[in-house]
Scaffold this motif. Structure first.
Motif, PDB file in Angstrom:
ATOM      1  N   ARG A   1     -65.186 -35.355 -33.468  1.00  0.00           N
ATOM      2  CA  ARG A   1     -66.502 -34.941 -32.969  1.00  0.00           C
ATOM      3  C   ARG A   1     -67.007 -36.023 -32.036  1.00  0.00           C
ATOM      4  N   THR A   2     -67.864 -35.631 -31.116  1.00  0.00           N
ATOM      5  CA  THR A   2     -68.410 -36.564 -30.141  1.00  0.00           C
ATOM      6  C   THR A   2     -69.849 -36.893 -30.500  1.00  0.00           C
ATOM      7  N   LEU A   3     -70.133 -38.182 -30.649  1.00  0.00           N
ATOM      8  CA  LEU A   3     -71.486 -38.654 -30.931  1.00  0.00           C
ATOM      9  C   LEU A   3     -72.141 -39.112 -29.633  1.00  0.00           C
ATOM     10  N   GLN A   4     -73.371 -38.667 -29.427  1.00  0.00           N
ATOM     11  CA  GLN A   4     -74.122 -39.064 -28.243  1.00  0.00           C
ATOM     12  C   GLN A   4     -74.299 -40.576 -28.216  1.00  0.00           C
ATOM     13  N   SER A   5     -74.091 -41.179 -27.055  1.00  0.00           N
ATOM     14  CA  SER A   5     -74.259 -42.623 -26.929  1.00  0.00           C
ATOM     15  C   SER A   5     -75.734 -42.985 -26.890  1.00  0.00           C
ATOM     16  N   THR A   6     -76.020 -44.258 -27.118  1.00  0.00           N
ATOM     17  CA  THR A   6     -77.360 -44.823 -27.051  1.00  0.00           C
ATOM     18  C   THR A   6     -77.274 -46.103 -26.231  1.00  0.00           C
ATOM     19  N   PRO A   7     -78.407 -46.733 -25.902  1.00  0.00           N
ATOM     20  CA  PRO A   7     -78.328 -47.996 -25.156  1.00  0.00           C
ATOM     21  C   PRO A   7     -77.466 -49.051 -25.837  1.00  0.00           C
ATOM     22  N   GLU A   8     -77.428 -49.046 -27.186  1.00  0.00           N
ATOM     23  CA  GLU A   8     -76.615 -50.033 -27.894  1.00  0.00           C
ATOM     24  C   GLU A   8     -75.119 -49.776 -27.706  1.00  0.00           C
TER      25      GLU A   8
ATOM     26  N   GLY B   1     -73.710 -47.734 -25.271  1.00  0.00           N
ATOM     27  CA  GLY B   1     -73.363 -47.192 -23.965  1.00  0.00           C
ATOM     28  C   GLY B   1     -72.267 -47.933 -23.233  1.00  0.00           C
ATOM     29  N   HIS B   2     -72.077 -49.214 -23.537  1.00  0.00           N
ATOM     30  CA  HIS B   2     -71.066 -50.001 -22.830  1.00  0.00           C
ATOM     31  C   HIS B   2     -69.648 -49.538 -23.132  1.00  0.00           C
ATOM     32  N   ARG B   3     -69.437 -48.800 -24.236  1.00  0.00           N
ATOM     33  CA  ARG B   3     -68.100 -48.336 -24.577  1.00  0.00           C
ATOM     34  C   ARG B   3     -68.018 -46.811 -24.634  1.00  0.00           C
ATOM     35  N   ALA B   4     -69.006 -46.149 -24.065  1.00  0.00           N
ATOM     36  CA  ALA B   4     -69.047 -44.696 -24.116  1.00  0.00           C
ATOM     37  C   ALA B   4     -68.194 -44.088 -23.004  1.00  0.00           C
TER      38      ALA B   4
ATOM     39  N   ARG C   1     -75.940 -40.074 -34.149  1.00  0.00           N
ATOM     40  CA  ARG C   1     -75.619 -40.606 -32.821  1.00  0.00           C
ATOM     41  C   ARG C   1     -74.875 -41.906 -33.003  1.00  0.00           C
ATOM     42  N   ASP C   2     -74.289 -42.379 -31.919  1.00  0.00           N
ATOM     43  CA  ASP C   2     -73.635 -43.679 -31.979  1.00  0.00           C
ATOM     44  C   ASP C   2     -74.686 -44.745 -31.715  1.00  0.00           C
ATOM     45  N   LEU C   3     -75.216 -45.312 -32.788  1.00  0.00           N
ATOM     46  CA  LEU C   3     -76.298 -46.286 -32.697  1.00  0.00           C
ATOM     47  C   LEU C   3     -75.802 -47.724 -32.754  1.00  0.00           C
ATOM     48  N   GLU C   4     -74.478 -47.914 -32.801  1.00  0.00           N
ATOM     49  CA  GLU C   4     -73.941 -49.231 -33.091  1.00  0.00           C
ATOM     50  C   GLU C   4     -73.402 -49.925 -31.845  1.00  0.00           C
ATOM     51  N   ARG C   5     -73.581 -51.222 -31.820  1.00  0.00           N
ATOM     52  CA  ARG C   5     -73.025 -52.019 -30.729  1.00  0.00           C
ATOM     53  C   ARG C   5     -71.519 -52.169 -30.880  1.00  0.00           C
TER      54      ARG C   5
END
Length: 265
Positions: free
Chosen positions: A108-115, A117-120, A235-239
């Motif tokens: 499944r695809t999790l929406q990226s966040t600012p945290e 986003g660098h690996r999205a 969502r992908d909330l992790e750095r």
């Protein structure tokens, strides 16, 4: 500090079951300022609510304490080890072999966040920028392993690593993996065979419309739905991708503990 319990708090039996997995140092070590159980409850609250670390309620240990302890647990695979043993227990309790011979794979695809986003990456099929979580479960829906990748990477590209890791975890017992049509192709079949696993593609009928319950595949879809109840995984909330993986194992551990709760008392 005495406080009212949150719905995510562990009870005595569950805590005593988890303690051997989590006590990287003695529970009452002199350097420990906060009870280990309070730190665990704070982490479970975070996984359920999906809140920011800075918004952790004041009746829990400080966010930096909980966060650093969580990273130590994730690095030591504490929840992963607990999930492995819980899977064995549940399978034996249901009169199955301790290790599975068949698995189901999906993503499944999790929406990226600012945290994150660098690996999205951008998933063109889902029209979403984010991170793909590739999940492997047994035929009962219990988590075996998982990995992450940028969302633009194809599902079939992860088959080799997923099958190798799943085979190592199960002690070489796996024979077959059920997948959807995103995993078709001779190269994908060969990648799975390197781990002595045969891929079986469960196809949707061309004549079917709307929601269709597909054999085998519905199990992993149900597991994904269960995991989505934990807002930290919405969502992908992790750095770090390792933190995202760690929170998945926390959620899987909570779900499996709920199943065996009658046997812990």
């Amino acid at each position: 500090m005495t406080r009212r319990a949150y719905p995510s708090d562990v009870d005595d039996e569950t805590y005593h079951f988890l303690l051997p997995y989590l006590a990287l140092s003695p529970e009452h070590a002199p350097q420990r300022k906060y009870p280990l159980r309070d730190v665990l409850n704070a982490l479970l609250w975070m996984s359920r609510t999906g809140a920011q670390w800075a918004y952790l309620p004041h009746d829990f240990p400080p966010p930096e304490i909980v966060r650093s302890q969580a990273q130590r647990w994730f690095a030591a695979h504490c929840f992963e080890n607990a999930v492995h043993d819980l899977r064995l227990f549940t399978r034996v309790q249901q009169q199955r072999g301790g290790e599975p011979t068949a698995i189901i794979v999906d993503s499944r695809t999790l929406q990226s966040t600012p945290e994150s986003g660098h690996r999205a990456g951008y998933d063109g099929a889902k029209r979403r920028k984010g991170t793909k979580v590739h999940l492997v479960v047994d035929t009962l829906g219990h988590l075996v392993t998982l990995m992450t990748s940028p969302a633009h990477e194809q599902d079939r590209a992860q088959v080799k690593d997923l099958c190798r890791e799943a085979q190592e975890i199960t002690g070489g017992m796996l024979e077959v993996a059920f997948v959807d049509q995103g995993y078709t192709g001779q190269a994908t079949q060969e990648a799975a065979r390197q781990s002595n696993i045969e891929l079986v593609v469960v196809k949707r009928s061309d004549a079917s419309r709307g929601f269709v319950l597909l054999p085998r595949r519905w199990v992993v879809e149900r597991s994904l739905a269960w995991l989505s109840r934990f807002r930290r995984l919405g969502r992908d909330l992790e750095r770090l991708s390792s933190t995202l993986i760690g929170f998945h194992f926390v959620a899987a551990c909570v779900l499996m503990l709920a199943k065996i709760r009658p046997f812990l008392g």
